[in-house]
Design a protein around this motif. Structure first.
Motif, PDB file in Angstrom:
ATOM      1  N   ASP A  24       0.821  -1.213   0.000  1.00 26.92           N
ATOM      2  CA  ASP A  24       0.000   0.000   0.000  1.00 26.92           C
ATOM      3  C   ASP A  24       0.852   1.259   0.000  1.00 26.92           C
ATOM      4  O   ASP A  24       0.584   2.206  -0.730  1.00 26.92           O
ATOM      5  CB  ASP A  24      -0.934   0.002   1.217  1.00 26.92           C
ATOM      6  CG  ASP A  24      -2.115  -0.953   1.029  1.00 26.92           C
ATOM      7  OD1 ASP A  24      -2.449  -1.259  -0.132  1.00 26.92           O
ATOM      8  OD2 ASP A  24      -2.686  -1.386   2.045  1.00 26.92           O
ATOM      9  N   THR A  25       1.898   1.261   0.829  1.00 26.66           N
ATOM     10  CA  THR A  25       2.782   2.425   0.858  1.00 26.66           C
ATOM     11  C   THR A  25       3.467   2.606  -0.485  1.00 26.66           C
ATOM     12  O   THR A  25       3.551   3.717  -1.006  1.00 26.66           O
ATOM     13  CB  THR A  25       3.839   2.254   1.977  1.00 26.66           C
ATOM     14  OG1 THR A  25       3.168   2.311   3.232  1.00 26.66           O
ATOM     15  CG2 THR A  25       4.893   3.347   1.920  1.00 26.66           C
ATOM     16  N   ARG A  79       2.499   1.546  -3.453  1.00 23.56           N
ATOM     17  CA  ARG A  79       1.500   1.987  -4.435  1.00 23.56           C
ATOM     18  C   ARG A  79       1.259   3.489  -4.298  1.00 23.56           C
ATOM     19  O   ARG A  79       1.313   4.229  -5.281  1.00 23.56           O
ATOM     20  CB  ARG A  79       0.156   1.278  -4.191  1.00 23.56           C
ATOM     21  CG  ARG A  79       0.098  -0.191  -4.508  1.00 23.56           C
ATOM     22  CD  ARG A  79      -1.187  -0.813  -3.947  1.00 23.56           C
ATOM     23  NE  ARG A  79      -2.377  -0.192  -4.542  1.00 23.56           N
ATOM     24  CZ  ARG A  79      -3.135  -0.768  -5.477  1.00 23.56           C
ATOM     25  NH1 ARG A  79      -2.858  -1.982  -5.890  1.00 23.56           N
ATOM     26  NH2 ARG A  79      -4.174  -0.132  -5.975  1.00 23.56           N
ATOM     27  N   CYS A  80       0.945   3.914  -3.073  1.00 25.56           N
ATOM     28  CA  CYS A  80       0.601   5.328  -2.866  1.00 25.56           C
ATOM     29  C   CYS A  80       1.787   6.223  -3.181  1.00 25.56           C
ATOM     30  O   CYS A  80       1.625   7.305  -3.741  1.00 25.56           O
ATOM     31  CB  CYS A  80       0.147   5.568  -1.428  1.00 25.56           C
ATOM     32  SG  CYS A  80      -1.455   4.838  -1.080  1.00 25.56           S
ATOM     33  N   VAL A  92       4.876   8.805   2.960  1.00 26.91           N
ATOM     34  CA  VAL A  92       3.626   8.086   2.712  1.00 26.91           C
ATOM     35  C   VAL A  92       3.390   7.048   3.815  1.00 26.91           C
ATOM     36  O   VAL A  92       2.271   6.874   4.302  1.00 26.91           O
ATOM     37  CB  VAL A  92       3.665   7.419   1.320  1.00 26.91           C
ATOM     38  CG1 VAL A  92       2.468   6.503   1.137  1.00 26.91           C
ATOM     39  CG2 VAL A  92       3.685   8.479   0.223  1.00 26.91           C
ATOM     40  N   LEU A 151      -3.985  12.124  -3.615  1.00 26.43           N
ATOM     41  CA  LEU A 151      -3.349  11.701  -2.365  1.00 26.43           C
ATOM     42  C   LEU A 151      -3.073  12.893  -1.463  1.00 26.43           C
ATOM     43  O   LEU A 151      -3.228  12.810  -0.241  1.00 26.43           O
ATOM     44  CB  LEU A 151      -2.066  10.927  -2.674  1.00 26.43           C
ATOM     45  CG  LEU A 151      -2.381   9.470  -3.034  1.00 26.43           C
ATOM     46  CD1 LEU A 151      -1.286   8.838  -3.846  1.00 26.43           C
ATOM     47  CD2 LEU A 151      -2.648   8.654  -1.768  1.00 26.43           C
ATOM     48  N   LEU A 164      -9.750   5.745   0.310  1.00 28.52           N
ATOM     49  CA  LEU A 164      -8.458   5.090   0.433  1.00 28.52           C
ATOM     50  C   LEU A 164      -8.455   3.741  -0.292  1.00 28.52           C
ATOM     51  O   LEU A 164      -7.410   3.256  -0.740  1.00 28.52           O
ATOM     52  CB  LEU A 164      -8.160   4.879   1.921  1.00 28.52           C
ATOM     53  CG  LEU A 164      -6.758   4.471   2.352  1.00 28.52           C
ATOM     54  CD1 LEU A 164      -5.764   5.582   2.042  1.00 28.52           C
ATOM     55  CD2 LEU A 164      -6.740   4.149   3.854  1.00 28.52           C
ATOM     56  N   VAL A 194      -6.609   3.231  -3.709  1.00 31.21           N
ATOM     57  CA  VAL A 194      -5.163   3.486  -3.743  1.00 31.21           C
ATOM     58  C   VAL A 194      -4.403   2.571  -2.790  1.00 31.21           C
ATOM     59  O   VAL A 194      -3.277   2.158  -3.083  1.00 31.21           O
ATOM     60  CB  VAL A 194      -4.835   4.978  -3.458  1.00 31.21           C
ATOM     61  CG1 VAL A 194      -5.294   5.841  -4.623  1.00 31.21           C
ATOM     62  CG2 VAL A 194      -5.424   5.466  -2.153  1.00 31.21           C
ATOM     63  N   ALA A 195      -4.997   2.264  -1.632  1.00 36.03           N
ATOM     64  CA  ALA A 195      -4.341   1.411  -0.636  1.00 36.03           C
ATOM     65  C   ALA A 195      -5.336   0.330  -0.219  1.00 36.03           C
ATOM     66  O   ALA A 195      -5.916   0.376   0.865  1.00 36.03           O
ATOM     67  CB  ALA A 195      -3.902   2.248   0.563  1.00 36.03           C
TER      68      ALA A 195
END
Ligand SMILES: [Zn+2]
Ligand SMILES: [Zn+2]
Length: 814
Positions: free
Chosen positions: A602-603, A605-606, A628, A680, A715, A718-719
């Motif tokens: 997730d981190t 990706r973001c 992030v 974001l 969220l 994106v995560a």
């Protein structure tokens, strides 16, 4: 109840849960369908940041559309045939077959670690016989419809890759796009697809919404130009051909022709060359063949050529015109013959100067005094030295001469294209065998459909030698002719790997269907692709071939509509931490696996989405990842630690709800436009706003719940893992990914307005309406834009601005 955010634990768990539940399996239902396609990865090695960069934002965009109520199909597969895989396998000393399938297995695992909503049940591998069988089937259909043919042709030849290249695979500097070796030429019997038949239709972009620069590149590549094909008379001893045809976009300059140039490879060259010139011409042709196209077309280089001793006749004025051979004429462009008009073409001008050929002005520049030109004159002017056409403006002259040539039967108006037919033969092992058998008696015989696939033998020696490796595989080569049963030889070339990417997105719809390339019902329900995302480097290869292929499939009745990809978005490129293009040789390739292990997918990706606008890309930096990571930890704390609920002021409630609804509005607009970085930023701002409100005093329960729920929903695309975990832990119903995207209320999102007093040098000059919470920069901007204020500031220098927040702007001017 709280514990630390531990992505390693939650990501694996949710990925398994989603897979077990078939959460991302797309089936047909009553919802509107949306086919979201990301370009499939090539199997040349590990999945690296260069793969995550196009795929994770497209995954977020696909997830968003699903939350908007659409039935989204988001498939994935592997582009597995071709030179890069084969070259890598040779380097590693492994067979391409094993090497590729091993890679696919590893890459699949790496792709799964992204947590993307790929529908793995539709996976396609282009090197599977079940896939390339249909490449062969398409080839036969092309053949049946006159769209595939074999011809002896000078082909682009890469001496290092030991294979021919399509024109599209030769870079503008004349080098091989795979290995950057200068490309040379060879005459070979080759298979072609008749893409030129669709040239005009391919120039019509009206049904698609694509980036302008891709459209421009395709338009230039197809290179349509209108002009005239004009015959020059030939009367050479022993030569049957009585005319030499050239194409020109400048018929207005025909009276200025003082020489004719043939490409060194032109078949007339040996026939026309006179005995006294033969030795010199042959030597010249020989050295020209050793040149690369890049050298031949260089504008820097001195123009060279030799006179053949022969002449042709300019039918318009009856003059004899010398025929030269020069390497700047290319056989594979136009007719391989070029008329030389030195007064009005700079390249011809230089050539004429070099060899003392006359330069005759036929388009007079304005105020021309008859003096010799210093360089070619290419702008509009008045026709001179052109017989009956003298004194016409040259633009009118173009039409007049074209008409005259046509009525005299010497030629015709015609359209010429830069694009050539697509050469698909490759003298390499790792590709789809071309389903043809060569019989001495019957010629090239197609393999009957029911005997497909022609399997690529796995036990073949595959190292390149310049000849097709399959040619040395006896059992493959020696077959009976399907037509007469006599002894015959299989075609040993394989297909260009761009054949595979022409239609993989069609195969995704029914990867196991065996009655045809695609289940017609699935094709009717899902095609064309609604949104395609991928790199701009595919502008004139994959994206052009796939449009061509689609139009053929349409004409075969397989698909409906004129275009395969309705909308296209090109992402930019992720660069190494040093700001350079990532490459193994630079050692700046970022391996996502390490970051996923450390911070979670997730981190990562973001962070990729946060780097900058997706269509621009940018350098990778570890600093940003930490930022992030800390943000997701704040979200974690925010969702799991309840604030002190109580009686909040109505302003505080209003402010919290405004923050929520403004963020939803912003996130929705950004999702629609693929602006993930600002999306974001908005989510981060919202997080900070909520944390601030929590610390400031009692919080309203309903406003807080609405805010946290909305934040988790936004969220989710994106995560996806952390959103799912927090959604579950806060007692909400599984899955966050099947929830609706939040909507905003314009009334709640509206900014409160205040009245701002504007003074100039201490005197009140205006009162303006401004949003509450306006900052100094924006207040100053608004004040300076007021017409009433400008009466007092125009022409003066702004010395100072005093801003009293929410009340007053005082502009001090001199
Ligand atoms: Zn090469
Ligand atoms: Zn035969």
């Amino acid at each position: 109840m709280t514990d630390r955010y531990n992505p390693a634990e939650i990501e694996k768990r949710w990925q398994q849960q989603w897979e077990a539940d078939g959460l991302y399996h797309t089936s047909d239902d009553a919802r509107d369908k949306f086919y979201f396609l990301t370009m499939l990865p090539y199997t040349s090695g590990d999945i690296h940041a260069g793969h995550w960069y196009p795929m994770t934002p497209s995954d977020a965009a696909a997830r968003y559309r699903r939350m908007r109520g659409l039935n989204v199909f988001y498939p994935i597969g592997f582009d597995a045939f071709g030179l890069p895989a084969e070259n890598a396998a040779i380097k590693q000393g492994v067979h391409p077959h094993r090497w590729t399938y091993d890679n696919i297995d590893r890459m699949r695992g790496q792709l799964k670690s992204m947590g993307a909503m790929f529908d793995w049940t539709s996976e396609v591998r282009t090197c599977d016989p079940e896939y390339y069988r249909w490449n062969q089937w398409f080839f036969l259909k092309f053949l049946e419809n006159g769209l595939a043919y074999q011809a002896l042709a000078p082909a682009n030849w890469c001496p290092s890759c030991q294979t021919v290249l399509a024109n599209e695979q030769v870079l503008p500097d004349g080098t091989c796009e795979r290995c950057r070796t200068p490309v040379t030429h060879r005459d070979l019997e080759q298979w072609f697809f008749r893409i030129t038949k669709y040239a005009d239709e391919l120039l019509d972009f009206s049904a698609i919404d694509w980036p302008e620069r891709i459209v421009t590149m395709q338009r230039n590549w197809i290179g349509r130009s209108e002009g005239v094909e004009i015959a020059f008379g030939l009367d050479a001893p022993g030569v049957e051909q009585k005319e030499l045809r050239v194409f020109t976009t400048r018929p207005d300059t025909i009276f200025g022709v003082t020489f004719m140039v043939l490409a060194p490879e032109h078949p007339l060259v040996p026939l026309l060359t006179t005995p006294d010139r033969r030795a010199e011409v042959e030597a010249y042709v020989e050295q020209a063949r050793r040149q690369t196209e890049i050298e031949r077309l260089s504008t820097e280089r001195e123009k060279t050529g030799v006179f053949t001793g022969a002449v042709c006749k300019n039918l318009l004025n009856g003059e004899a015109v010398q025929i030269w051979v020069a390497d700047y004429a290319l056989l594979w462009y136009g007719t391989g013959a070029v008329m030389g008009v030195p007064a009005h073409d700079q390249r011809d001008f230089e050539f004429a100067r070099q060899y003392g050929i006359p330069i005759r002005v036929v388009i007079a520049p304005p105020d021309w005094d008859g003096a010799p030109l210093e360089e070619a004159y290419v702008d509009p002017g008045t026709m001179v030295n052109s017989g009956r056409f003298d004194s016409l403006p040259n633009e009118d002259g173009k039409q007049a001469i074209a008409g005259y040539v046509e009525s005299s039967g010497w030629g015709k108006r015609t359209v010429s294209y830069r694009i050539r037919d697509w050469l698909i033969s490759r003298q390499r092992y790792w590709g789809t065998p071309i389903p043809i058998v060569h019989c001495q008696k019957c010629g090239a015989v197609p393999v009957p459909e029911d005997r497909l696939p022609v399997l690529l033998p796995e036990d073949a020696e595959f190292k390149p030698t310049g000849e097709s490796p399959l040619a040395r595989h006896e059992r493959f080569v020696n077959v009976d002719c399907p037509r007469c049963g006599g002894p015959a030889r299989r075609e040993t070339d394989t297909m260009d790997t761009f054949m595979d990417s022409n239609w993989y997105f069609i195969r995704y719809l029914s990867p196991n269907y065996d009655a045809g390339p695609v289940d017609p019902a699935r094709a009717a329900a899902w095609l064309p692709v609604d949104q395609y995302t991928g790199g701009a480097e595919h502008a004139v290869m994959h994206l052009l071939y796939a449009r061509f292929f689609w139009k053929v499939a349409r004409d075969l009745g397989m698909v409906r509509g004129d275009e395969p990809f309705l909308r296209l978005f090109n992402q930019g490129q992720i660069l190494g931490p040093d700001g350079q293009r990532m490459s193994k040789s630079r050692g700046n390739v970022v391996a996502p696996d390490e970051y996923v292990a450390r911070y979670g997918a997730d981190t990562f990706r973001c962070y990729l989405m946060f780097i900058g606008p997706w269509d621009e890309g940018g350098p990778f930096g570890t600093e940003g990842i930490n930022g992030v990571w800390r943000w997701l930890n704040r979200v974690w704390g925010l969702a799991l630690n309840e604030p002190r609920f109580g009686q909040a002021s109505s302003d505080a409630v209003r402010e919290m709800r405004r923050l929520t609804h403004q963020t939803i509005r912003k996130a929705t607009e950004d999702m629609e436009r693929f602006r993930f970085n600002t999306l974001l930023a908005a989510l981060m701002e919202m997080t900070n706003g909520l944390l601030h409100a929590r610390d400031a005093g009692p919080v309203d329960l309903d406003a807080w719940s609405e805010a946290v729920e909305s934040l988790l929903l936004m969220l989710a695309p994106v995560a996806p893992h952390v959103a799912e975990e927090l959604w579950a832990r806060s007692g909400r119903t599984y899955s966050v990914h099947t929830q609706a995207w939040p909507s905003w209320d314009p009334e709640l999102a509206r900014e409160d307005e205040i009245t701002l007093v504007v003074q100039v040098n201490g005197k009140v000059r205006d009162r303006i309406q401004a949003p509450a919470g306006i900052d100094e920069a924006r207040a100053k901007e608004l004040a300076l834009a007021s017409p009433r204020v400008r009466q007092f500031t125009d022409g003066k220098e702004l010395a100072k601005v005093v801003y009293v927040p929410g009340k007053l702007v005082n502009l001090v001017v001199r």
